[in-house]
Design an enzyme around this catalytic site. Structure first.
Site, PDB file in Angstrom:
ATOM      1  N   TYR A 170      -4.374  11.047   9.570  1.00 43.56           N
ATOM      2  CA  TYR A 170      -4.463   9.955   8.680  1.00 43.56           C
ATOM      3  C   TYR A 170      -5.853   9.280   8.563  1.00 43.56           C
ATOM      4  O   TYR A 170      -6.283   9.137   7.429  1.00 43.56           O
ATOM      5  CB  TYR A 170      -3.290   9.041   8.880  1.00 43.56           C
ATOM      6  CG  TYR A 170      -3.158   7.815   8.120  1.00 43.56           C
ATOM      7  CD1 TYR A 170      -2.882   8.024   6.730  1.00 43.56           C
ATOM      8  CD2 TYR A 170      -3.462   6.335   8.613  1.00 43.56           C
ATOM      9  CE1 TYR A 170      -2.684   7.023   5.884  1.00 43.56           C
ATOM     10  CE2 TYR A 170      -3.412   5.376   7.641  1.00 43.56           C
ATOM     11  CZ  TYR A 170      -2.985   5.552   6.442  1.00 43.56           C
ATOM     12  OH  TYR A 170      -2.896   4.671   5.491  1.00 43.56           O
ATOM     13  N   HIS A 198       2.630   1.861  -6.812  1.00 43.16           N
ATOM     14  CA  HIS A 198       3.090   0.421  -7.336  1.00 43.16           C
ATOM     15  C   HIS A 198       4.472   0.217  -6.732  1.00 43.16           C
ATOM     16  O   HIS A 198       4.975  -1.008  -6.603  1.00 43.16           O
ATOM     17  CB  HIS A 198       3.311   0.296  -8.668  1.00 43.16           C
ATOM     18  CG  HIS A 198       4.524   1.098  -9.321  1.00 43.16           C
ATOM     19  ND1 HIS A 198       4.293   2.457  -9.379  1.00 43.16           N
ATOM     20  CD2 HIS A 198       5.646   0.946  -9.818  1.00 43.16           C
ATOM     21  CE1 HIS A 198       5.599   3.072  -9.856  1.00 43.16           C
ATOM     22  NE2 HIS A 198       6.217   2.052 -10.098  1.00 43.16           N
ATOM     23  N   LYS A 248      -8.484   9.429   5.543  1.00 45.48           N
ATOM     24  CA  LYS A 248      -8.915   8.123   4.827  1.00 45.48           C
ATOM     25  C   LYS A 248     -10.539   8.106   4.968  1.00 45.48           C
ATOM     26  O   LYS A 248     -11.110   7.462   4.079  1.00 45.48           O
ATOM     27  CB  LYS A 248      -8.151   6.885   5.410  1.00 45.48           C
ATOM     28  CG  LYS A 248      -6.666   6.535   5.179  1.00 45.48           C
ATOM     29  CD  LYS A 248      -6.912   6.296   3.521  1.00 45.48           C
ATOM     30  CE  LYS A 248      -5.444   5.915   3.224  1.00 45.48           C
ATOM     31  NZ  LYS A 248      -5.420   5.629   1.842  1.00 45.48           N
TER      32      LYS A 248
END
Ligand code: GDP
Length: 315
Positions: free
Chosen positions: A137, A12, A141
């Protein structure tokens, strides 16, 4: 999903997670859950399980990830690989354990092969080689997407994987070395202007082309993906596990981007394109026909988005 649904936003504090939070608050959602990294380490699956059980989480948006620009990716592949795998595994396995009503997993357009036809469609995933500049990365993912797909097929868990193109917006990470191109350039140009520097160094030769999406537009797309029926999403994804690109359809060369930012900050000095730095993928733009079928379209073009960012930035 209703206004009292219990939604956990992982990440968040970040660029995308904070936009998702603002979007849901504006729409009147009352039960949003989030915790700082200090209070809940998302890579610790035991702690994540305890938290999800205690808070009776129903929906999950996974924005938490270790992300960064082209240089950060080549400097810290170990961290990019390990952190992302650990975070997504613990969250996705909690989604299964507590039978969440819907999970949104956020990926990236770097998961697609680098020398593939553009604009890239979702079904081009794993159809060719990844660019070496961000393999760790991208592979982390892709592992996340494949876990989502397995959970969806084997356990009928309701998951949607969203693949945004290069995101920028308020609450971005500003670092000369480690951020993505927009915050990296904004930082360099603002500093050069303030310090009356005669020259700004830009990486690569300026020819690569990128598609940029403003974080609030992405948050609205995520909202649509949270609230559209599973059946409808399945249908627009050709009756397969939902992977949905989110972009704008507008692409800019780095040279064009540099000119726009230099003009906006009124920098009058010279720009030096340093080809000793990597260009990365030559052209990265994605096909957005799936998300468009859900009546989503971006509200902020690059000009508008950059004005908002520059209006809020404190460096
Ligand atoms: P990418 O989309 O994964 O390649 O990630 P980036 O956003 O880091 O880089 C996009 C393009 O901008 C690459 O071709 C970089 O070489 C170029 N670029 C030029 N100057 C900068 C800079 O100051 N920071 C970053 N991150 N990229 C830059």
């Amino acid at each position: 999903m209703n206004k009292n649904s219990r939604i956990f936003i992982a990440g968040h504090n970040g660029l995308v997670g904070s936009a998702v939070y603002r979007n849901l608050i504006e729409k009147g959602y009352k039960n949003l859950f989030f915790l700082s990294k200090k209070k809940l380490d998302l890579s610790d699956s035991k702690k994540v399980d305890i938290y999800f059980k205690k808070k009776k989480i129903e929906y999950l948006v996974i924005c938490a990830a270790l992300a960064g620009g082209i240089l950060a990716n080549s400097r810290y592949p170990v961290e990019f690989f390990n952190e992302n795998i650990k975070i997504q595994n613990s969250l996705l396995n909690a989604a299964l354990k507590f039978k969440l009503k819907r999970t949104i997993f956020l990926g990236t357009s770097c998961i697609y092969p680098h020398n593939t036809k553009t604009p890239i469609k979702e079904d081009q995933l794993l159809s060719g080689k990844l660019h070496p500049s961000n393999q760790a990365y991208a592979i982390a993912k892709i592992a996340g997407i494949k876990l989502c797909e397995a959970l969806y097929k084997q356990y009928n868990l309701d998951i949607v994987a969203a693949m945004p193109t290069n995101v920028y917006g308020v609450n971005d990470k500003y670092s000369e070395k480690d951020s993505h191109v927009i915050p990296g350039l904004i930082l360099k140009f603002l500093k050069a202007k303030r310090e009356n520097k005669k020259k700004v160094e830009v990486w690569g030769d300026g020819s690569p082309e990128r598609e940029f999406i403003f974080s609030d537009d992405l948050a609205e797309a995520i909202y649509i993906l949270l609230t559209t029926s599973k059946k409808k999403i399945f249908k627009i994804c050709d009756n397969s596990f939902p992977i949905i690109n989110v972009g704008t359809g507008e692409i800019y060369s780095i040279k064009q981007l540099v000119n726009i930012i230099a003009k906006k900050v009124a920098y009058k000095g010279k720009v030096f394109f340093n080809s000793r730095y990597p260009n990365g993928v030559h052209k990265k733009d994605i096909d957005i026909s799936r998300i468009k079928k859900l009546k989503w379209s971006p509200k902020f073009d690059l000009n508008k988005g950059l004005d908002i960012v520059l209006g809020e930035i404190r460096i």
